[in-house]
Design a protein around this motif. Structure first.
Motif, PDB file in Angstrom:
ATOM      1  N   GLY A  25      -7.285 -12.521  -7.506  1.00 38.53           N
ATOM      2  CA  GLY A  25      -6.543 -11.952  -6.396  1.00 38.53           C
ATOM      3  C   GLY A  25      -6.894 -12.558  -5.057  1.00 38.53           C
ATOM      4  N   ARG A  26      -8.151 -12.958  -4.905  1.00 40.63           N
ATOM      5  CA  ARG A  26      -8.580 -13.647  -3.703  1.00 40.63           C
ATOM      6  C   ARG A  26      -9.957 -14.238  -3.940  1.00 40.63           C
ATOM      7  NH1 ARG A  26      -9.884 -10.331   1.456  1.00 40.63           N
ATOM      8  NH2 ARG A  26     -11.031 -12.247   1.818  1.00 40.63           N
ATOM      9  N   THR A  27     -10.346 -15.136  -3.076  1.00 42.00           N
ATOM     10  CA  THR A  27     -11.694 -15.687  -3.204  1.00 42.00           C
ATOM     11  C   THR A  27     -12.702 -14.674  -2.665  1.00 42.00           C
ATOM     12  OG1 THR A  27     -11.617 -16.720  -1.036  1.00 42.00           O
ATOM     13  CG2 THR A  27     -10.811 -18.027  -2.892  1.00 42.00           C
ATOM     14  N   LEU A  28     -13.934 -14.835  -3.070  1.00 37.72           N
ATOM     15  CA  LEU A  28     -14.970 -13.879  -2.713  1.00 37.72           C
ATOM     16  C   LEU A  28     -15.828 -14.366  -1.550  1.00 37.72           C
ATOM     17  CD1 LEU A  28     -16.073 -12.909  -6.313  1.00 37.72           C
ATOM     18  CD2 LEU A  28     -14.492 -11.688  -4.812  1.00 37.72           C
ATOM     19  N   ARG A  29     -15.308 -15.299  -0.785  1.00 39.51           N
ATOM     20  CA  ARG A  29     -16.085 -15.976   0.249  1.00 39.51           C
ATOM     21  C   ARG A  29     -16.810 -15.018   1.190  1.00 39.51           C
ATOM     22  NH1 ARG A  29     -12.531 -20.296   2.664  1.00 39.51           N
ATOM     23  NH2 ARG A  29     -11.363 -18.451   3.206  1.00 39.51           N
ATOM     24  N   SER A  30     -16.186 -13.915   1.538  1.00 39.47           N
ATOM     25  CA  SER A  30     -16.790 -12.990   2.499  1.00 39.47           C
ATOM     26  C   SER A  30     -17.228 -11.693   1.828  1.00 39.47           C
ATOM     27  CB  SER A  30     -15.791 -12.685   3.615  1.00 39.47           C
ATOM     28  OG  SER A  30     -14.595 -12.158   3.059  1.00 39.47           O
ATOM     29  N   TYR A  31     -17.540 -11.762   0.565  1.00 40.50           N
ATOM     30  CA  TYR A  31     -17.862 -10.564  -0.199  1.00 40.50           C
ATOM     31  C   TYR A  31     -19.348 -10.467  -0.541  1.00 40.50           C
ATOM     32  CZ  TYR A  31     -13.227  -8.672  -1.115  1.00 40.50           C
ATOM     33  OH  TYR A  31     -11.998  -8.071  -0.981  1.00 40.50           O
ATOM     34  N   VAL A  32     -19.766  -9.246  -0.726  1.00 40.26           N
ATOM     35  CA  VAL A  32     -21.016  -8.924  -1.398  1.00 40.26           C
ATOM     36  C   VAL A  32     -20.629  -8.405  -2.778  1.00 40.26           C
ATOM     37  CG1 VAL A  32     -23.030  -7.428  -1.456  1.00 40.26           C
ATOM     38  CG2 VAL A  32     -22.244  -8.388   0.727  1.00 40.26           C
ATOM     39  N   MET A  33     -21.235  -8.985  -3.804  1.00 36.39           N
ATOM     40  CA  MET A  33     -20.941  -8.583  -5.174  1.00 36.39           C
ATOM     41  C   MET A  33     -22.171  -7.949  -5.794  1.00 36.39           C
ATOM     42  SD  MET A  33     -17.832  -9.338  -5.541  1.00 36.39           S
ATOM     43  CE  MET A  33     -17.673  -9.040  -7.313  1.00 36.39           C
ATOM     44  N   GLY A  34     -21.944  -6.874  -6.522  1.00 33.43           N
ATOM     45  CA  GLY A  34     -23.070  -6.161  -7.094  1.00 33.43           C
ATOM     46  C   GLY A  34     -22.828  -5.742  -8.532  1.00 33.43           C
ATOM     47  N   TRP A  35     -23.922  -5.424  -9.170  1.00 30.95           N
ATOM     48  CA  TRP A  35     -23.885  -4.813 -10.505  1.00 30.95           C
ATOM     49  C   TRP A  35     -24.551  -3.436 -10.401  1.00 30.95           C
ATOM     50  CZ3 TRP A  35     -21.314  -6.579 -14.692  1.00 30.95           C
ATOM     51  CH2 TRP A  35     -20.958  -7.929 -14.733  1.00 30.95           C
ATOM     52  N   PHE A  36     -23.902  -2.485 -11.006  1.00 29.92           N
ATOM     53  CA  PHE A  36     -24.431  -1.134 -11.095  1.00 29.92           C
ATOM     54  C   PHE A  36     -24.433  -0.730 -12.562  1.00 29.92           C
ATOM     55  CE2 PHE A  36     -24.579   0.372  -6.676  1.00 29.92           C
ATOM     56  CZ  PHE A  36     -23.933  -0.676  -6.050  1.00 29.92           C
ATOM     57  N   ARG A  37     -25.145   0.336 -12.867  1.00 26.25           N
ATOM     58  CA  ARG A  37     -25.126   0.835 -14.236  1.00 26.25           C
ATOM     59  C   ARG A  37     -25.178   2.362 -14.226  1.00 26.25           C
ATOM     60  NH1 ARG A  37     -31.113  -1.290 -16.251  1.00 26.25           N
ATOM     61  NH2 ARG A  37     -32.380   0.185 -15.041  1.00 26.25           N
ATOM     62  N   GLN A  38     -24.657   2.910 -15.305  1.00 22.89           N
ATOM     63  CA  GLN A  38     -24.653   4.355 -15.432  1.00 22.89           C
ATOM     64  C   GLN A  38     -24.961   4.730 -16.871  1.00 22.89           C
ATOM     65  OE1 GLN A  38     -21.110   6.293 -13.966  1.00 22.89           O
ATOM     66  NE2 GLN A  38     -22.200   8.232 -13.724  1.00 22.89           N
ATOM     67  N   ALA A  39     -26.082   5.412 -17.038  1.00 21.27           N
ATOM     68  CA  ALA A  39     -26.483   5.900 -18.347  1.00 21.27           C
ATOM     69  C   ALA A  39     -25.925   7.302 -18.538  1.00 21.27           C
ATOM     70  CB  ALA A  39     -28.003   5.903 -18.445  1.00 21.27           C
ATOM     71  N   PRO A  40     -25.826   7.754 -19.782  1.00 21.75           N
ATOM     72  CA  PRO A  40     -25.302   9.102 -20.039  1.00 21.75           C
ATOM     73  C   PRO A  40     -26.071  10.161 -19.257  1.00 21.75           C
ATOM     74  CG  PRO A  40     -25.466   7.877 -22.079  1.00 21.75           C
ATOM     75  CD  PRO A  40     -26.114   7.029 -21.026  1.00 21.75           C
ATOM     76  N   ARG A  41     -25.330  11.017 -18.607  1.00 21.38           N
ATOM     77  CA  ARG A  41     -25.885  12.157 -17.863  1.00 21.38           C
ATOM     78  C   ARG A  41     -26.721  11.723 -16.653  1.00 21.38           C
ATOM     79  NH1 ARG A  41     -26.207  12.775 -23.040  1.00 21.38           N
ATOM     80  NH2 ARG A  41     -28.382  12.068 -23.126  1.00 21.38           N
ATOM     81  N   LYS A  42     -26.520  10.503 -16.222  1.00 26.39           N
ATOM     82  CA  LYS A  42     -27.227  10.025 -15.028  1.00 26.39           C
ATOM     83  C   LYS A  42     -26.234   9.498 -14.012  1.00 26.39           C
ATOM     84  CE  LYS A  42     -31.714   8.882 -17.042  1.00 26.39           C
ATOM     85  NZ  LYS A  42     -32.772   7.839 -17.149  1.00 26.39           N
ATOM     86  N   GLU A  43     -26.684   9.420 -12.773  1.00 32.64           N
ATOM     87  CA  GLU A  43     -25.835   8.888 -11.726  1.00 32.64           C
ATOM     88  C   GLU A  43     -25.781   7.364 -11.809  1.00 32.64           C
ATOM     89  OE1 GLU A  43     -26.388  12.325  -8.271  1.00 32.64           O
ATOM     90  OE2 GLU A  43     -27.013  10.262  -7.890  1.00 32.64           O
ATOM     91  N   ARG A  44     -24.717   6.832 -11.255  1.00 36.46           N
ATOM     92  CA  ARG A  44     -24.600   5.380 -11.187  1.00 36.46           C
ATOM     93  C   ARG A  44     -25.676   4.829 -10.267  1.00 36.46           C
ATOM     94  NH1 ARG A  44     -18.606   2.998 -10.954  1.00 36.46           N
ATOM     95  NH2 ARG A  44     -18.558   4.558 -12.613  1.00 36.46           N
ATOM     96  N   GLU A  45     -26.340   3.770 -10.722  1.00 36.38           N
ATOM     97  CA  GLU A  45     -27.440   3.221  -9.935  1.00 36.38           C
ATOM     98  C   GLU A  45     -27.280   1.728  -9.720  1.00 36.38           C
ATOM     99  OE1 GLU A  45     -31.219   3.691 -11.851  1.00 36.38           O
ATOM    100  OE2 GLU A  45     -30.691   2.415 -13.549  1.00 36.38           O
ATOM    101  N   PHE A  46     -27.806   1.302  -8.608  1.00 39.15           N
ATOM    102  CA  PHE A  46     -27.770  -0.112  -8.235  1.00 39.15           C
ATOM    103  C   PHE A  46     -28.671  -0.932  -9.150  1.00 39.15           C
ATOM    104  CE2 PHE A  46     -27.732  -3.841  -5.694  1.00 39.15           C
ATOM    105  CZ  PHE A  46     -29.042  -4.279  -5.586  1.00 39.15           C
TER     106      PHE A  46
END
Length: 125
Positions: A25-46
């Motif tokens: 859709g567009r280049t990511l030139r001005s972006y911050v990209m991250g990975w998060f994870r979410q385990a069962p019954r837990k909040e999404r974490e960085f």
């Protein structure tokens, strides 16, 4: 921007996996990209983030030294290399991004406006 994550699966403890997140859709030139994870019954974490323009990275303490985030500018893709996996790494992993000229608040979930679908990582003991 649309994000498509892939690469999850089942692995034994101590093993490795590489997740990919392809952007379109567009280049990511001005972006911050991250990975998060979410385990069962837990909040999404960085997990990890990368500043697309200069390659600076940041990690959660729980994965530092084991996970590596990287990007391929030509492919508009961000990767998460996960080594020495532990059962507690089991979760659905999400890639995400937001547009910013600063690489400061990358650990904050609410800063990310673009999310891919999750990919499940299961680490067996």
């Amino acid at each position: 921007v649309q994000l498509q994550a892939s690469g999850g699966g089942l692995v034994q403890a101590g093993g490795s996996l590489r997740l990919s997140c392809a952007a379109s859709g567009r280049t990511l030139r001005s972006y911050v990209m991250g990975w998060f994870r979410q385990a069962p019954r837990k909040e999404r974490e960085f997990v990890a983030a990368i500043n697309w323009s200069d390659g600076r990275t940041g990690y959660a303490d729980s994965v530092k030294g084991r996970f590596t985030i990287s990007r391929d500018i030509a492919k508009n893709t961000v990767y998460l290399q996960m080594n020495s996996l532990k059962p507690e790494d089991t979760a659905v992993y999400y890639c995400a991004g937001y547009e910013s000229i600063h690489f400061v608040n990358y650990k904050i979930v609410s800063h990310y406006g673009h999310w891919g679908q999750g990919t499940l990582v299961t680490v067996s003991s």
